[in-house]
Design a protein around this motif. Structure first.
Motif, PDB file in Angstrom:
ATOM      1  N   ASN A   5       0.789  -1.240   0.000  1.00 23.23           N
ATOM      2  CA  ASN A   5       0.000   0.000   0.000  1.00 23.23           C
ATOM      3  C   ASN A   5       0.824   1.294   0.000  1.00 23.23           C
ATOM      4  N   GLY A   6       1.766   1.398  -0.931  1.00 25.01           N
ATOM      5  CA  GLY A   6       2.531   2.629  -1.072  1.00 25.01           C
ATOM      6  C   GLY A   6       3.760   2.736  -0.199  1.00 25.01           C
ATOM      7  N   TYR A   7       4.075   1.675   0.536  1.00 23.71           N
ATOM      8  CA  TYR A   7       5.256   1.675   1.399  1.00 23.71           C
ATOM      9  C   TYR A   7       6.166   0.499   1.056  1.00 23.71           C
ATOM     10  N   LEU A   8       7.464   0.740   1.137  1.00 28.95           N
ATOM     11  CA  LEU A   8       8.457  -0.309   0.995  1.00 28.95           C
ATOM     12  C   LEU A   8       9.050  -0.547   2.380  1.00 28.95           C
ATOM     13  N   TYR A   9       9.017  -1.797   2.840  1.00 29.40           N
ATOM     14  CA  TYR A   9       9.545  -2.177   4.149  1.00 29.40           C
ATOM     15  C   TYR A   9      10.906  -2.831   3.953  1.00 29.40           C
ATOM     16  N   LEU A  10      11.889  -2.402   4.743  1.00 30.68           N
ATOM     17  CA  LEU A  10      13.269  -2.860   4.598  1.00 30.68           C
ATOM     18  C   LEU A  10      13.832  -3.292   5.947  1.00 30.68           C
ATOM     19  N   GLY A  11      14.568  -4.401   5.954  1.00 31.20           N
ATOM     20  CA  GLY A  11      15.329  -4.790   7.132  1.00 31.20           C
ATOM     21  C   GLY A  11      16.648  -4.043   7.082  1.00 31.20           C
ATOM     22  N   ASP A  12      17.031  -3.381   8.186  1.00 27.39           N
ATOM     23  CA  ASP A  12      18.220  -2.536   8.176  1.00 27.39           C
ATOM     24  C   ASP A  12      18.916  -2.570   9.532  1.00 27.39           C
ATOM     25  N   ASN A  13      19.904  -3.453   9.679  1.00 30.25           N
ATOM     26  CA  ASN A  13      20.764  -3.469  10.857  1.00 30.25           C
ATOM     27  C   ASN A  13      19.969  -3.500  12.167  1.00 30.25           C
ATOM     28  N   CYS A  14      19.176  -4.558  12.343  1.00 30.40           N
ATOM     29  CA  CYS A  14      18.413  -4.816  13.570  1.00 30.40           C
ATOM     30  C   CYS A  14      17.176  -3.938  13.709  1.00 30.40           C
ATOM     31  N   ALA A  15      16.710  -3.399  12.588  1.00 32.25           N
ATOM     32  CA  ALA A  15      15.505  -2.575  12.605  1.00 32.25           C
ATOM     33  C   ALA A  15      14.727  -2.806  11.315  1.00 32.25           C
ATOM     34  N   ILE A  16      13.451  -2.459  11.347  1.00 27.46           N
ATOM     35  CA  ILE A  16      12.641  -2.450  10.133  1.00 27.46           C
ATOM     36  C   ILE A  16      12.300  -1.004   9.846  1.00 27.46           C
ATOM     37  N   ARG A  17      12.590  -0.596   8.613  1.00 28.59           N
ATOM     38  CA  ARG A  17      12.332   0.777   8.192  1.00 28.59           C
ATOM     39  C   ARG A  17      11.278   0.772   7.103  1.00 28.59           C
ATOM     40  N   ARG A  18      10.536   1.866   7.023  1.00 30.33           N
ATOM     41  CA  ARG A  18       9.463   1.998   6.050  1.00 30.33           C
ATOM     42  C   ARG A  18       9.722   3.242   5.204  1.00 30.33           C
ATOM     43  N   LEU A  19       9.751   3.038   3.890  1.00 35.06           N
ATOM     44  CA  LEU A  19       9.957   4.124   2.936  1.00 35.06           C
ATOM     45  C   LEU A  19       8.632   4.428   2.254  1.00 35.06           C
ATOM     46  N   ALA A  20       8.150   5.666   2.386  1.00 33.48           N
ATOM     47  CA  ALA A  20       6.926   6.096   1.712  1.00 33.48           C
ATOM     48  C   ALA A  20       7.255   6.355   0.252  1.00 33.48           C
ATOM     49  N   LEU A  21       6.522   5.702  -0.644  1.00 33.34           N
ATOM     50  CA  LEU A  21       6.806   5.816  -2.070  1.00 33.34           C
ATOM     51  C   LEU A  21       5.911   6.847  -2.752  1.00 33.34           C
ATOM     52  N   GLN A  22       5.426   7.801  -1.983  1.00 28.92           N
ATOM     53  CA  GLN A  22       4.647   8.896  -2.541  1.00 28.92           C
ATOM     54  C   GLN A  22       5.132  10.187  -1.887  1.00 28.92           C
ATOM     55  N   SER A  23       4.833  11.308  -2.510  1.00 30.29           N
ATOM     56  CA  SER A  23       5.285  12.587  -1.997  1.00 30.29           C
ATOM     57  C   SER A  23       4.483  12.959  -0.751  1.00 30.29           C
ATOM     58  N   PRO A  24       5.083  13.444   0.316  1.00 29.33           N
ATOM     59  CA  PRO A  24       6.516  13.629   0.447  1.00 29.33           C
ATOM     60  C   PRO A  24       7.212  12.306   0.796  1.00 29.33           C
ATOM     61  N   TRP A  25       8.309  12.022   0.135  1.00 22.85           N
ATOM     62  CA  TRP A  25       9.083  10.811   0.400  1.00 22.85           C
ATOM     63  C   TRP A  25       9.698  10.926   1.784  1.00 22.85           C
ATOM     64  N   HIS A  26       9.599   9.871   2.557  1.00 20.36           N
ATOM     65  CA  HIS A  26      10.241   9.881   3.872  1.00 20.36           C
ATOM     66  C   HIS A  26      10.477   8.451   4.338  1.00 20.36           C
ATOM     67  N   VAL A  27      11.399   8.329   5.288  1.00 20.60           N
ATOM     68  CA  VAL A  27      11.753   7.030   5.854  1.00 20.60           C
ATOM     69  C   VAL A  27      11.514   7.077   7.356  1.00 20.60           C
ATOM     70  N   ASP A  28      10.841   6.054   7.877  1.00 20.09           N
ATOM     71  CA  ASP A  28      10.610   5.917   9.314  1.00 20.09           C
ATOM     72  C   ASP A  28      11.182   4.588   9.780  1.00 20.09           C
ATOM     73  N   THR A  29      11.840   4.578  10.934  1.00 18.21           N
ATOM     74  CA  THR A  29      12.190   3.325  11.594  1.00 18.21           C
ATOM     75  C   THR A  29      10.953   2.932  12.386  1.00 18.21           C
ATOM     76  N   ILE A  30      10.333   1.803  11.983  1.00 21.36           N
ATOM     77  CA  ILE A  30       9.049   1.448  12.587  1.00 21.36           C
ATOM     78  C   ILE A  30       9.164   0.417  13.704  1.00 21.36           C
ATOM     79  N   LEU A  31      10.240  -0.363  13.680  1.00 19.02           N
ATOM     80  CA  LEU A  31      10.438  -1.387  14.711  1.00 19.02           C
ATOM     81  C   LEU A  31      11.923  -1.589  14.954  1.00 19.02           C
ATOM     82  N   GLY A  32      12.292  -1.810  16.191  1.00 21.34           N
ATOM     83  CA  GLY A  32      13.675  -2.094  16.528  1.00 21.34           C
ATOM     84  C   GLY A  32      14.506  -0.838  16.651  1.00 21.34           C
ATOM     85  N   GLN A  33      15.806  -1.064  16.867  1.00 15.26           N
ATOM     86  CA  GLN A  33      16.776   0.021  17.016  1.00 15.26           C
ATOM     87  C   GLN A  33      18.000  -0.337  16.204  1.00 15.26           C
ATOM     88  N   GLN A  34      18.359   0.497  15.267  1.00 17.99           N
ATOM     89  CA  GLN A  34      19.522   0.201  14.431  1.00 17.99           C
ATOM     90  C   GLN A  34      20.757  -0.015  15.295  1.00 17.99           C
TER      91      GLN A  34
END
Length: 190
Positions: A5-34
Motif C-alpha cells: 500500500n505505497g510503502y516499501l519495508y526494509l530490514g536494516d541493521n536490527c531494525a525495520i524501516r518503512r519508505l513512503a513511495l509517494q510525496s513527500p518521500w520519507h523514511v521511518d524506523t518502525i520497529l527495533g533500534q539500528q
C-alpha cells in the motif's frame, strides 16, 4: 524488502524501516533500534530484532524471518499509522532447532528468507525448505535434509540444499526459486 500500500519495508541493521513511495518521500524506523540487536516482541523502538531479516507481505501482514533469533515474526500493517508492534508467530526467540509444529512450539534453525504463493509461506531455513500455513502457523519441512549440505536434485525425500541466500515465488510458473550461495546455483522447486 517487501511492498504494501505505497510503502516499501526494509530490514536494516536490527531494525525495520518503512519508505513512503509517494510525496513527500520519507523514511521511518518502525520497529527495533539500528545497531541494537536482540530478540524481544514489542512496539516501535521497544521491539528488538536480529541483524538478518527476510521480509514478505501477505494480505495486511508483514512476515519477518529473524535469522539471529530463529523465529518467524509478524507485524499487522493494515493501518499505516505508527507505532507498529511485532510478535513471534512461529518458532521461539533465541531457541534454534528443527521442529515441525504449530506456532511457538515449532523451531527454526536459521530462517533466512520468506516468500508467499497466495496460500502458504515458504521459508528457507539453513538447508531446509519449510512451509507455514498463515491461518494456523503450522510449520512443516518440505524438502532438504538436516545436516546434509549439498546440491542434490530429486523429490522432497532426496533433495538437498547447501546454503541459501534468497527464496522467491514466481506466479507465472507456480514454482519457487532458491539461490544457493555456496553452490553458486539457482534451484527450481516444483
Amino acid at each position: 524488502a517487501a511492498y504494501h500500500n505505497g510503502y516499501l519495508y526494509l530490514g536494516d541493521n536490527c531494525a525495520i524501516r518503512r519508505l513512503a513511495l509517494q510525496s513527500p518521500w520519507h523514511v521511518d524506523t518502525i520497529l527495533g533500534q539500528q545497531g541494537n540487536c536482540a530478540g524481544l516482541d514489542g512496539t516501535g523502538g521497544s521491539a528488538l530484532l536480529g541483524r538478518f531479516l527476510g521480509l514478505q507481505v501477505a494480505g495486511d501482514t508483514l512476515y519477518v524471518t529473524d535469522t539471529d533469533n530463529a523465529a518467524l515474526r509478524r507485524v499487522d500493517v493494515s493501518n499505516p499509522a505508527l507505532p507498529y508492534s511485532i510478535v513471534t508467530a512461529a518458532g521461539a526467540l533465541g531457541a534454534p532447532g528443527v521442529v515441525d509444529a504449530t506456532g511457538t512450539a515449532a523451531r527454526f534453525g536459521a530462517p533466512f528468507a520468506v516468500t508467499f504463493d497466495g496460500k502458504s509461506l515458504f521459508i528457507g531455513d539453513r538447508s531446509l525448505l519449510r512451509q507455514v500455513d498463515p491461518a494456523t502457523m503450522r510449520v512443516t519441512t518440505l524438502a532438504g535434509r538436516l545436516g546434509c549440505h549439498s546440491n542434490i536434485d530429486g523429490d522432497h525425500t532426496r533433495a538437498a540444499f547447501n546454503a541459501g541466500g534468497g527464496l522467491a515465488y514466481l506466479p507465472s510458473t507456480g514454482n519457487l526459486y532458491w539461490t544457493d550461495l555456496n553452490e553458486n546455483v539457482i534451484r527450481e522447486i516444483r
